[in-house]
Design a protein around this motif. Structure first.
Motif, mmCIF file in Angstrom:
data_model
loop_
_atom_site.group_PDB
_atom_site.id
_atom_site.type_symbol
_atom_site.label_atom_id
_atom_site.label_comp_id
_atom_site.label_asym_id
_atom_site.label_seq_id
_atom_site.Cartn_x
_atom_site.Cartn_y
_atom_site.Cartn_z
ATOM 1 N N SER A 271 0.864 -1.176 0.000
ATOM 2 C CA SER A 271 0.000 0.000 0.000
ATOM 3 C C SER A 271 0.902 1.227 0.000
ATOM 4 C CB SER A 271 -0.930 -0.009 1.223
ATOM 5 O OG SER A 271 -0.159 0.013 2.413
ATOM 6 N N PHE A 272 0.336 2.390 0.194
ATOM 7 C CA PHE A 272 1.150 3.600 0.244
ATOM 8 C C PHE A 272 2.054 3.542 1.459
ATOM 9 C CE2 PHE A 272 -2.595 5.161 -2.149
ATOM 10 C CZ PHE A 272 -1.930 5.515 -3.306
ATOM 11 N N SER A 273 3.339 3.710 1.233
ATOM 12 C CA SER A 273 4.308 3.642 2.325
ATOM 13 C C SER A 273 4.263 4.919 3.148
ATOM 14 C CB SER A 273 5.713 3.422 1.774
ATOM 15 O OG SER A 273 6.102 4.525 0.968
ATOM 16 N N LEU A 274 4.837 4.843 4.347
ATOM 17 C CA LEU A 274 4.883 6.010 5.207
ATOM 18 C C LEU A 274 5.768 7.101 4.622
ATOM 19 C CD1 LEU A 274 5.066 4.412 8.763
ATOM 20 C CD2 LEU A 274 3.086 5.332 7.564
ATOM 21 N N ILE A 275 6.791 6.713 3.872
ATOM 22 C CA ILE A 275 7.649 7.711 3.244
ATOM 23 C C ILE A 275 6.845 8.551 2.260
ATOM 24 C CG2 ILE A 275 9.609 8.018 1.679
ATOM 25 C CD1 ILE A 275 10.982 5.757 2.991
ATOM 26 N N GLN A 276 6.011 7.906 1.479
ATOM 27 C CA GLN A 276 5.185 8.654 0.537
ATOM 28 C C GLN A 276 4.221 9.585 1.261
ATOM 29 O OE1 GLN A 276 4.060 4.838 -1.602
ATOM 30 N NE2 GLN A 276 3.957 6.262 -3.321
ATOM 31 N N LYS A 277 3.645 9.121 2.338
ATOM 32 C CA LYS A 277 2.630 9.912 3.022
ATOM 33 C C LYS A 277 3.225 11.129 3.706
ATOM 34 C CE LYS A 277 -0.555 6.057 3.728
ATOM 35 N NZ LYS A 277 -1.284 5.211 4.702
ATOM 36 N N TRP A 278 4.320 10.951 4.478
ATOM 37 C CA TRP A 278 4.821 12.132 5.171
ATOM 38 C C TRP A 278 5.645 13.023 4.262
ATOM 39 C CZ3 TRP A 278 10.055 12.510 5.309
ATOM 40 C CH2 TRP A 278 10.842 11.358 5.453
ATOM 41 N N THR A 279 6.134 12.500 3.125
ATOM 42 C CA THR A 279 6.793 13.389 2.168
ATOM 43 C C THR A 279 5.780 14.308 1.486
ATOM 44 O OG1 THR A 279 8.498 11.713 1.777
ATOM 45 C CG2 THR A 279 8.302 13.503 0.167
ATOM 46 N N THR A 280 4.641 13.763 1.105
ATOM 47 C CA THR A 280 3.592 14.614 0.540
ATOM 48 C C THR A 280 3.059 15.608 1.570
ATOM 49 O OG1 THR A 280 1.963 12.900 1.069
ATOM 50 C CG2 THR A 280 2.892 12.894 -1.136
ATOM 51 N N SER A 281 3.020 15.198 2.831
ATOM 52 C CA SER A 281 2.539 16.106 3.877
ATOM 53 C C SER A 281 3.475 17.295 4.046
ATOM 54 C CB SER A 281 2.401 15.341 5.203
ATOM 55 O OG SER A 281 1.536 14.238 5.073
ATOM 56 N N ILE A 282 4.786 17.016 4.109
ATOM 57 C CA ILE A 282 5.748 18.105 4.273
ATOM 58 C C ILE A 282 5.748 19.007 3.048
ATOM 59 C CG2 ILE A 282 8.206 18.628 4.502
ATOM 60 C CD1 ILE A 282 8.477 16.204 6.264
ATOM 61 N N ARG A 283 5.589 18.448 1.868
ATOM 62 C CA ARG A 283 5.575 19.273 0.663
ATOM 63 C C ARG A 283 4.327 20.146 0.606
ATOM 64 N NH1 ARG A 283 8.174 16.371 -4.671
ATOM 65 N NH2 ARG A 283 10.201 15.868 -3.761
ATOM 66 N N GLN A 284 3.203 19.651 1.067
ATOM 67 C CA GLN A 284 2.011 20.490 1.122
ATOM 68 C C GLN A 284 2.200 21.640 2.093
ATOM 69 O OE1 GLN A 284 -2.028 18.432 0.873
ATOM 70 N NE2 GLN A 284 -0.701 16.745 1.445
ATOM 71 N N LEU A 285 2.824 21.376 3.236
ATOM 72 C CA LEU A 285 3.055 22.437 4.201
ATOM 73 C C LEU A 285 4.092 23.439 3.696
ATOM 74 C CD1 LEU A 285 3.187 20.345 7.505
ATOM 75 C CD2 LEU A 285 1.254 21.627 6.599
ATOM 76 N N ALA A 286 5.117 22.949 3.025
ATOM 77 C CA ALA A 286 6.208 23.829 2.608
ATOM 78 C C ALA A 286 5.858 24.661 1.387
ATOM 79 C CB ALA A 286 7.468 22.994 2.323
ATOM 80 N N TYR A 287 5.159 24.067 0.417
ATOM 81 C CA TYR A 287 4.877 24.762 -0.838
ATOM 82 C C TYR A 287 3.465 25.321 -0.916
ATOM 83 C CZ TYR A 287 9.138 22.325 -2.203
ATOM 84 O OH TYR A 287 10.408 21.856 -2.258
ATOM 85 N N GLY A 288 2.561 24.862 -0.075
ATOM 86 C CA GLY A 288 1.208 25.385 -0.065
ATOM 87 C C GLY A 288 0.388 25.034 -1.285
ATOM 88 N N MET A 289 0.755 24.011 -2.035
ATOM 89 C CA MET A 289 0.026 23.630 -3.240
ATOM 90 C C MET A 289 -1.177 22.759 -2.894
ATOM 91 S SD MET A 289 3.095 22.804 -5.918
ATOM 92 C CE MET A 289 4.318 24.049 -6.334
ATOM 93 N N GLY A 290 -2.054 22.587 -3.864
ATOM 94 C CA GLY A 290 -3.231 21.769 -3.669
ATOM 95 C C GLY A 290 -2.908 20.293 -3.623
ATOM 96 N N THR A 291 -3.919 19.510 -3.244
ATOM 97 C CA THR A 291 -3.706 18.072 -3.096
ATOM 98 C C THR A 291 -3.601 17.351 -4.433
ATOM 99 O OG1 THR A 291 -6.103 17.784 -2.924
ATOM 100 C CG2 THR A 291 -4.860 18.025 -0.879
ATOM 101 N N ASP A 292 -3.999 17.990 -5.526
ATOM 102 C CA ASP A 292 -3.954 17.341 -6.832
ATOM 103 C C ASP A 292 -2.650 17.598 -7.579
ATOM 104 O OD1 ASP A 292 -4.474 20.015 -7.043
ATOM 105 O OD2 ASP A 292 -5.789 19.812 -8.788
ATOM 106 N N LYS A 293 -1.670 18.232 -6.933
ATOM 107 C CA LYS A 293 -0.408 18.557 -7.599
ATOM 108 C C LYS A 293 0.623 17.433 -7.510
ATOM 109 C CE LYS A 293 -1.769 22.736 -8.587
ATOM 110 N NZ LYS A 293 -2.006 23.159 -9.978
ATOM 111 N N TRP A 294 0.367 16.420 -6.690
ATOM 112 C CA TRP A 294 1.373 15.391 -6.443
ATOM 113 C C TRP A 294 0.977 14.038 -7.024
ATOM 114 C CZ3 TRP A 294 4.925 18.495 -4.899
ATOM 115 C CH2 TRP A 294 4.598 19.583 -4.099
#
Length: 426
Positions: A67-90
Motif C-alpha cells: 500500500s502507500f508507504s509512510l515515506i510517501q505519506k509524510w513526504t507529501t505532507s511536508i511538501r504540502q506544508l512547505a509549498y502550499g500547493m493543492g492536493t492534486d499537484k502530487w
C-alpha cells in the motif's frame, strides 16, 4: 382519476429501470512505482538529489502490505506544508489520490502535535527565563524582557457560510482565523493561541488566550529583575500601541516630546520586531500559511498551524540558533496554584491590569535605556553568542575580510604611489 393513476404507474416504472453507472472506474495508479521513484531520488545511498537526502534510522517500518508507504505519506505532507500547493499537484510523482494526500497531511500534523508539542511548545523554565533576560538585555538593552507579542490572521477560503459571521472582520474581505504568538530574539515561538471563534483582534483575543493564566493561578516562575535600580517580580512583553496598558506589557509613546522618550521609542520599536520576523520566517518556510485554509473543520486547521510552529522551532534547534537548550533531566519545581474565583485569584488579576505599575515600569525603562545609550554596555562574550563558532557563515565573513585587505593592498601599486609622489612634489 384513471388517467392520473396510469400516469404515476408509468413514472414508477421508469424510475425502477436500471440506470447506467456514471461513476468513474477505479484507476490503478501503480503506487508502488511512486514509492520506488521516491526512494531512488531521495533515500537511496546513491540518491539523485544527494543534497536533500533524508536520514532513516530504521527501515523495518517500510515493510508490510503493498500500500502507500509512510515515506510517501509524510513526504507529501511536508511538501504540502512547505509549498502550499493543492492536493492534486502530487499525483504525477507520488501516484496518490487527492483524498489520500489530504488525509495524510492532517494525520501527519496531528501526530506532530501529539508527539512533539510538549517539548517544542513548552513554557520557559527558570533557567530559560534567566537566559532570555541576559540575551535580550545584551541585544536590545531591555532588562527583564521575555519576548514580544503580536497577532496575525490566516485567511479561511473554505469557511462554511453558517460560520462566516463569526470569522469576519471589517478590515478583511474574507474570513480569517487569528493567531496570537510570543517570540524571543532567536525567533523561537514560546506561546501560540490559534482558532477561537469570533471576530477577534489583538485586544479582545487576550480574554480567550491563556497567556495570563499562569499569573492568575500563581503557577508562573517568579524571576525578578531590576530596571533603573527598582526590582520587579515578573518579566514583561513588548507590544505595539493597540494593546492595553497592563503591568506585563511595555508599550511605546505615541508622540515622544523629549530625547529620552525618543530613544526609548526607537529601541522599543526595534526590539518588538522579533515576533514580526518570526511570522515572516514562519510564512516563508511553510507556504501553507500564506494561502487560504482548505478545510471545513477548525480542529484540523489548528493541527496544521501548531504543526508548522513546532517544525519551525525544531528547525531552529537543529541549526543551533536558539537561546535556550532543552534539558530533559531538568527537574521542574512543583508549584501549587490557587483556585479560580478565590480572593487571591482576583488580587493577581488586579495586579496584571494595574495601569500605575505599567506606567512606573515604562518610566524606569526609559531611564535605563537612556543611560545605556550614553554609556553602552560591554559586548556579549562568545559564550553568550547565539551562533556557534563553527558556523560556516562566520568563516565566510572572516575570509571576506582577508580578501578585502588583499584587494586594498593590490590596489596600491608602485605606479600609483609614484604618481602620488609626483603630485606631492608639484
Amino acid at each position: 382519476m384513471a388517467k392520473t393513476g396510469a400516469y404515476y404507474q408509468n413514472r414508477l416504472g421508469e424510475t425502477s429501470r436500471a440506470r447506467p453507472n456514471l461513476r468513474n472506474p477505479l484507476l490503478r495508479k501503480n503506487h508502488e512505482t511512486g514509492h520506488g521513484r521516491l526512494i531512488e531520488d531521495y533515500f537511496a545511498d546513491d540518491a539523485v538529489y544527494a543534497k536533500a537526502a533524508f536520514h532513516i534510522s530504521n527501515g523495518k517500518w517500510m515493510q508490510g502490505e503493498k500500500s502507500f508507504s509512510l515515506i510517501q505519506k509524510w513526504t507529501t505532507s511536508i511538501r504540502q506544508l512547505a509549498y502550499g500547493m493543492g492536493t492534486d499537484k502530487w499525483d504525477d510523482y507520488f501516484r496518490m489520490s487527492e483524498r489520500t494526500v489530504r488525509d495524510s497531511m492532517y494525520k501527519f500534523c496531528k501526530a506532530i502535535c501529539l508527539v512533539y508539542g510538549q517539548r517544542y511548545l513548552c513554557k520557559p523554565t527558570i533557567n530559560d527565563i534567566h537566559q532570555l533576560y541576559t540575551v535580550h538585555e545584551g541585544k536590545h538593552g531591555f532588562p527583564g524582557m521575555l519576548g514580544s507579542i503580536n497577532c496575525m490572521h490566516w485567511s479561511w477560503s473554505l469557511c462554511p457560510n453558517a460560520w462566516r459571521g463569526q470569522y469576519m472582520r471589517g478590515n478583511h474581505k474574507e474570513s480569517t482565523i487569528i493567531l496570537e504568538a510570543i517570540a524571543s530574539h532567536d525567533l523561537w515561538i514560546w506561546h501560540a493561541f490559534f482558532g477561537p471563534a469570533g471576530a477577534y483582534n489583538d485586544i479582545n483575543v487576550l480574554d480567550k488566550s491563556s497567556v495570563f493564566n499562569d499569573i492568575y493561578l500563581r503557577k508562573s516562575h517568579d524571576v525578578p529583575f531590576q530596571a533603573n535600580g527598582v526590582a520587579y517580580k515578573h518579566g514583561y512583553y513588548l507590544t505595539d500601541g493597540i494593546y492595553p496598558p497592563l503591568s506585563i506589557f511595555v508599550k511605546s509613546f505615541t508622540c515622544p516630546n523629549d530625547l529620552k522618550r525618543k530613544k526609548f521609542k526607537e529601541a522599543q520599536k526595534s526590539a518588538r520586531k522579533d515576533v514580526e520576523r518570526a511570522f515572516c520566517v514562519l510564512k516563508r518556510r511553510w507556504q501553507v500559511v500564506t494561502v487560504g485554509a482548505r478545510s471545513y473543520e477548525v480542529k484540523r486547521l489548528q493541527h496544521v498551524m501548531y504543526a508548522c510552529i513546532i517544525l519551525h522551532n525544531m528547525i531552529l534547534e537543529v541549526e543551533r540558533r536558539v537561546i535556550c537548550r532543552y534539558n530533559e533531566n531538568e527537574v521542574l519545581p512543583n508549584i501549587e496554584g490557587v483556585a479560580v474565583g478565590t480572593q487571591e485569584y482576583r488580587v493577581n488579576r488586579r495586579k496584571v491590569h494595574n495601569r500605575d505599575l505599567h506606567q512606573t515600569l515604562r518610566a524606569d525603562l526609559v531611564e535605563h535605556i537612556y543611560r545605556a545609550h550614553i554609556q553602552p554596555p560591554h559586548e556579549l562574550s562568545h559564550d553568550d553568542d547565539l551562533f556557534d563558532e563553527s558556523d560556516e557563515d562566520s568563516d565566510m565573513f572572516v575570509e571576506s575580510e582577508d580578501s578585502d585587505e588583499e584587494s586594498d593592498a593590490g590596489e596600491n601599486d608602485p605606479d600609483d604611489q609614484g604618481e602620488d609622489e609626483d603630485d606631492d612634489s608639484e
